[in-house]
Design an enzyme around this catalytic site. Sequence first.
Site: not given
Ligand SMILES: NC(=O)c1ccc[n+]([C@@H]2O[C@H](COP(=O)([O-])OP(=O)(O)OC[C@H]3O[C@@H](n4cnc5c(N)ncnc54)[C@H](O)[C@@H]3O)[C@@H](O)[C@H]2O)c1
Length: 251
Positions: A143, A156
């Site tokens: 991230s 985080y």
């Molecule tokens: N959306 C953003 O702006 C953003 C920015 C930087 C990084 N990220 C990273 O991208 C990735 C995806 O994020 P997102 O935005 O799609 O979020 P999201 O919350 O939509 O997706 C995360 C998923 O992980 C699942 N999850 C949580 N705990 C779990 C576990 N113990 N075992 C298995 N699955 C589990 C959740 O149920 C969810 O479906 C993450 O690593 C997040 O840190 C997102």
Amino acid sequence: MAGALEGRIAIVTGGGGGLAEGICARLAADGAAIAAVDVSQEKAERVAGQVRSDGARAVAFEADVSDKRSVEAMVERVARELGGVDILVNNAAVYPRRAWTEIEEEEWDRVMAVNLKGYFLCARAVYPYMRERGRGNIVNVASITFFIGWTLLMDYVASKGGIVGFTRTLAREVGPDNINVNAIAPGAFPTDAEKIHPDQEGYNRWVLEQQSIKRRGTPEDIGNLVAFLASDASSFITGQTIGIDGGWMMR
Ligand SMILES: NC(=O)c1ccc[n+]([C@@H]2O[C@H](COP(=O)([O-])OP(=O)(O)OC[C@H]3O[C@@H](n4cnc5c(N)ncnc54)[C@H](O)[C@@H]3O)[C@@H](O)[C@H]2O)c1
């Protein structure tokens, strides 16, 4: 790049989430069979169902990436039912938002267990299958927050920094096995993750001010980068963390 991943089998953790939608769709469009893995079977099934309705092969598996036995059972099942493992996208994460003085020890441990240990456990579990194949691609979702030192997300952000180091060492460890390991550092994408910000309109405006490109990123943007890093087109790239943020952070 249609066909670049023909015959490959990909595990996408957090496979029911917002960015996973774009990742799974693009890997499948390039020919990979998808295992969408999530702690929520319902969410994973929704994404796998979308991929199947586009005519590709996808299954949904429930697993908790922070639990070694759950991870090992999931990987074993993917290998048995789909025929191996070629690609791992470590993407599952939790992101509680609060002042650092209010983070309880249990929350700190949970964030590290899912966001960091979970990536390690999944990599460990797929490694024998990739080694057997004589190749593999691991993409770890980090991230932008690590590079910025984002406030109100200390546990985080620390976990995401750990992923950058984990990616570098793992790349050196498994390079001789012809396994490439890279990380991506997304900026701000409008998924569920964004709902943690109280003022949505103000946040949206602020994000666009930070970016050089004046549109919000999409899960498809993420899918495009992950598909490249999962393919042979990136075979001389490993140990890197690639920003994908519309020209926000430049280093
Ligand atoms: N959306 C953003 O702006 C953003 C920015 C930087 C990084 N990220 C990273 O991208 C990735 C995806 O994020 P997102 O935005 O799609 O979020 P999201 O919350 O939509 O997706 C995360 C998923 O992980 C699942 N999850 C949580 N705990 C779990 C576990 N113990 N075992 C298995 N699955 C589990 C959740 O149920 C969810 O479906 C993450 O690593 C997040 O840190 C997102």
